[in-house]
Design a protein around this motif. Sequence first.
Motif, mmCIF file in Angstrom:
data_model
loop_
_atom_site.group_PDB
_atom_site.id
_atom_site.type_symbol
_atom_site.label_atom_id
_atom_site.label_comp_id
_atom_site.label_asym_id
_atom_site.label_seq_id
_atom_site.Cartn_x
_atom_site.Cartn_y
_atom_site.Cartn_z
ATOM 1 N N ASP A 1 45.333 1.541 -0.604
ATOM 2 C CA ASP A 1 45.257 -0.139 -1.988
ATOM 3 C C ASP A 1 46.384 -0.292 -2.970
ATOM 4 O OD1 ASP A 1 43.880 1.858 -3.333
ATOM 5 O OD2 ASP A 1 41.642 0.271 -3.341
ATOM 6 N N ARG A 2 46.853 1.149 -3.317
ATOM 7 C CA ARG A 2 47.645 1.485 -4.251
ATOM 8 C C ARG A 2 49.315 1.426 -3.795
ATOM 9 N NH1 ARG A 2 44.955 6.209 -7.273
ATOM 10 N NH2 ARG A 2 42.877 5.010 -8.142
ATOM 11 N N ALA A 3 50.195 0.615 -3.536
ATOM 12 C CA ALA A 3 51.402 1.110 -4.255
ATOM 13 C C ALA A 3 52.159 2.421 -4.388
ATOM 14 C CB ALA A 3 52.768 0.185 -5.852
ATOM 15 N N LEU A 4 53.210 2.598 -2.771
ATOM 16 C CA LEU A 4 53.295 3.283 -2.970
ATOM 17 C C LEU A 4 55.139 4.089 -4.129
ATOM 18 C CD1 LEU A 4 54.072 3.399 0.489
ATOM 19 C CD2 LEU A 4 53.038 4.680 -0.345
ATOM 20 N N GLU A 5 55.122 5.577 -4.112
ATOM 21 C CA GLU A 5 55.801 6.222 -5.113
ATOM 22 C C GLU A 5 57.071 6.735 -4.576
ATOM 23 O OE1 GLU A 5 56.548 5.631 -8.121
ATOM 24 O OE2 GLU A 5 55.234 3.781 -8.922
ATOM 25 N N PHE A 6 58.261 7.214 -4.314
ATOM 26 C CA PHE A 6 59.383 7.516 -3.626
ATOM 27 C C PHE A 6 59.087 9.289 -3.870
ATOM 28 C CE2 PHE A 6 60.105 3.822 -1.466
ATOM 29 C CZ PHE A 6 60.980 4.271 -0.782
ATOM 30 N N VAL A 7 58.924 10.251 -3.631
ATOM 31 C CA VAL A 7 58.820 11.555 -4.040
ATOM 32 C C VAL A 7 60.180 12.751 -3.510
ATOM 33 C CG1 VAL A 7 58.001 13.654 -4.838
ATOM 34 C CG2 VAL A 7 56.432 11.339 -4.901
ATOM 35 N N PRO A 8 61.240 12.767 -4.495
ATOM 36 C CA PRO A 8 62.101 13.624 -3.224
ATOM 37 C C PRO A 8 61.065 14.980 -2.671
ATOM 38 C CG PRO A 8 63.120 12.635 -5.084
ATOM 39 C CD PRO A 8 61.529 12.253 -5.148
ATOM 40 N N THR A 9 61.696 15.147 -1.617
ATOM 41 C CA THR A 9 60.656 16.418 -0.903
ATOM 42 C C THR A 9 61.959 16.964 -0.109
ATOM 43 O OG1 THR A 9 59.792 15.512 0.967
ATOM 44 C CG2 THR A 9 58.781 15.896 -1.144
ATOM 45 N N ARG A 10 61.429 18.897 0.699
ATOM 46 C CA ARG A 10 62.339 19.625 1.514
ATOM 47 C C ARG A 10 62.241 18.321 2.892
ATOM 48 N NH1 ARG A 10 62.192 23.330 2.710
ATOM 49 N NH2 ARG A 10 64.354 23.895 3.326
ATOM 50 N N GLN A 11 63.060 18.075 3.611
ATOM 51 C CA GLN A 11 63.148 17.665 4.825
ATOM 52 C C GLN A 11 64.176 18.389 6.257
ATOM 53 O OE1 GLN A 11 60.494 16.682 5.528
ATOM 54 N NE2 GLN A 11 59.340 15.275 3.840
ATOM 55 N N TRP A 12 63.516 18.548 7.060
ATOM 56 C CA TRP A 12 64.722 18.303 8.071
ATOM 57 C C TRP A 12 65.613 17.388 8.781
ATOM 58 C CZ3 TRP A 12 66.095 23.815 10.092
ATOM 59 C CH2 TRP A 12 64.565 24.562 9.917
ATOM 60 N N PHE A 13 66.561 17.381 8.867
ATOM 61 C CA PHE A 13 67.400 16.326 9.696
ATOM 62 C C PHE A 13 67.965 16.387 10.058
ATOM 63 C CE2 PHE A 13 66.212 14.610 5.432
ATOM 64 C CZ PHE A 13 65.834 13.762 5.257
ATOM 65 N N VAL A 14 68.367 15.619 11.718
ATOM 66 C CA VAL A 14 69.335 15.279 12.266
ATOM 67 C C VAL A 14 69.650 14.854 12.266
ATOM 68 C CG1 VAL A 14 69.586 15.649 14.875
ATOM 69 C CG2 VAL A 14 67.417 16.527 13.757
ATOM 70 N N LYS A 15 71.304 15.227 11.946
ATOM 71 C CA LYS A 15 72.327 13.881 11.297
ATOM 72 C C LYS A 15 73.159 13.337 12.800
ATOM 73 C CE LYS A 15 75.296 16.718 8.691
ATOM 74 N NZ LYS A 15 76.752 17.753 8.460
ATOM 75 N N ILE A 16 72.590 11.536 12.862
ATOM 76 C CA ILE A 16 72.740 10.641 13.284
ATOM 77 C C ILE A 16 73.804 9.287 13.411
ATOM 78 C CG2 ILE A 16 70.904 11.221 14.998
ATOM 79 C CD1 ILE A 16 69.980 8.661 13.303
ATOM 80 N N LEU A 17 74.542 8.777 11.767
ATOM 81 C CA LEU A 17 74.831 8.659 11.356
ATOM 82 C C LEU A 17 76.355 8.264 11.519
ATOM 83 C CD1 LEU A 17 73.753 8.124 7.127
ATOM 84 C CD2 LEU A 17 73.490 6.266 9.520
ATOM 85 N N GLU A 18 76.541 9.535 12.002
ATOM 86 C CA GLU A 18 78.248 9.838 12.115
ATOM 87 C C GLU A 18 78.403 9.725 13.399
ATOM 88 O OE1 GLU A 18 77.908 14.678 12.380
ATOM 89 O OE2 GLU A 18 78.619 14.307 10.983
ATOM 90 N N HIS A 19 77.044 9.506 14.830
ATOM 91 C CA HIS A 19 77.911 9.167 15.606
ATOM 92 C C HIS A 19 77.359 8.115 16.262
ATOM 93 C CE1 HIS A 19 78.424 13.789 15.582
ATOM 94 N NE2 HIS A 19 76.798 14.054 15.398
ATOM 95 N N LYS A 20 77.380 7.165 15.173
ATOM 96 C CA LYS A 20 77.091 5.645 15.863
ATOM 97 C C LYS A 20 78.060 5.244 17.457
ATOM 98 C CE LYS A 20 74.995 3.898 11.275
ATOM 99 N NZ LYS A 20 75.226 1.995 10.322
#
Length: 592
Positions: free
Chosen positions: A105-124
């Motif tokens: 019941d509380r609003a979310l806050e964005f907090v930067p963290t380290r994450q693992w990503f796979v690049k897909i934007l360049e492969h549309k």
Amino acid sequence: LMVCTFGDAMDVEWWKTSGLALKQLIGRDGRLLPATIGEAPFESVDAVAAQRAHDEVAGIYVSKAKTRIAGLLAEDGSLPGWDGAALVGEPSPTDQMVKYYEKGDRALEFVPTRQWFVKILEHKEALLAQGDKIQWHPAHMKTRYSHWVEGLNQDWCISRQRYFGVPFPVWYMIGPDGEPDFSQPIYAYKASLPVDPLTDTPPGYADEQRDVPRGFTAEPDVMDTWATSSLTPQIQSHWGTNEARHASLFPMDIRPQAHDIIRTWAFYTIVKAWMHSGEIPWYHVILSGWILDPDRKKMSKSKGNVVTPDDLLVEFSSDAVRYWAARARLGTDTTFDPGVFKVGKRLSTKVFNASRFVFLQLEAAVGEGEMPGVESITDPLDLALVERMRVVIDQATLAFESFDYATALQVVEESFWSFCDHYLELVKLRSYAEDDSPGKRSAVATLSLALRAYLRLLAPFVPFVTEEVWSWRFATGDQPSVHTSRWPGVAEVEAVPRPDHGETYAAAVEVLTAIRGAKTQAQKSLRWPVAKLEIIGTANHRDALAPVLEDVLRAGNVDADVVAVSDGPSPDGQRFTVVVELAAEMPEESKS
């Protein structure tokens, strides 16, 4: 100028594209973080005053910090270069669109963290091309995939902060200062997989060096659900462990799934197949809909509106539940309707009873002897039924080949009910005949052929009752089960001649229905005699009826000498005008 927290992905996008400095003041525990005012990125025109104010809110939760900040702004001198307070009057609440945690019941806050990503934007473009290689059922669902790929605005984050999941086989060296060096990850050897970095040690290290300076620390994150389930085709094909098996199974034939996870399960499976091998994961994807409750809302465990099948299986049978599922058309949401279960149960019962009726006639006709072959099918009514069977087999086969099982069920079910309600009545007396006439042999051969075909056509939808019935007479050494028998094909009846008229069967059903309807309306038994029967129709329709009129009269208990067939126009939607005049009373010899 916009000063705010990250409210949504667009705020993050603006921050990244504008090259703005990140001023992170909220920690992962929801408290305000300490900050050194006067140093980048926290520049200030009055660093001393700003530091003093910030120190009062550092370490407290956001909700309490809001109240304290309002109090600080209400103090004199709170705005440099301005006499008095920066805040004038009492603060008032405002309405804003913010995101909430689905179970909080509380609003979310964005907090930067380290994450693992796979690049897909360049492969549309490549991913859109892969989608074009797959057959989507129904076809319009491909649009959802295309729109999702075209609208991608971030790469694929494959890491999650959970306890359960597939771990990343990665560790990091810890420097002399006790801080991990994320720029130099330590990867597990392929031969040692699978490993859990939280319990296993990296190459060249001992467990005593875990989480100490100059030692190592484990990657704590686990993989996203879709990062692993997107590999289900390769897991089943034994990719990497049995290449011969993988080559024979991959790409797979079909992926059955719901339409709401096209953007996740379907999309990421396509991504992984393309990235690992340049292939599509399957040739076809068949997409079901949701199950809706009586209020037309999606059934979901989290909503508490689901129904477990145990009681349904007891009340209606397993066949009825499967029938209900098969009625759901691809890509279409289906309402949970007990009425459909009842129809399924009724169909299963009809299969059982109609099959028993047919087998009794077959037993009386040939006993344990050999059944007449298709070459014995010569009677016009039987030829007309076989012609209908050709159409049904073709339509059902085509529907199944298009993965449209609901249409296949509809076609077969409608034909089977007509077989039970009309053909069995039309042919019954001829198959009962004591003399071994061509007409009787034709009826018996047709009954056997039709039932064998219907059991196989219905087996995917009501598997248990069809298997039981099949075992009564049709189970043989090479076809012990209806589910391992060959799917019916029109080649089975290739030797059966075509009827002289394409509407013969429909004409017989229409006239018999009129006769029986008149008796039912008059509340008379079907054995009640007919005093007069007049059949009026065009020459074409009369020609269709003529070869089977004897079967119709026999089934309707009508003497031939009270029948008049004459020329006339056909009513709208019908072939004949049928006038039925019932006898005033039942003859004494018929009562017995």
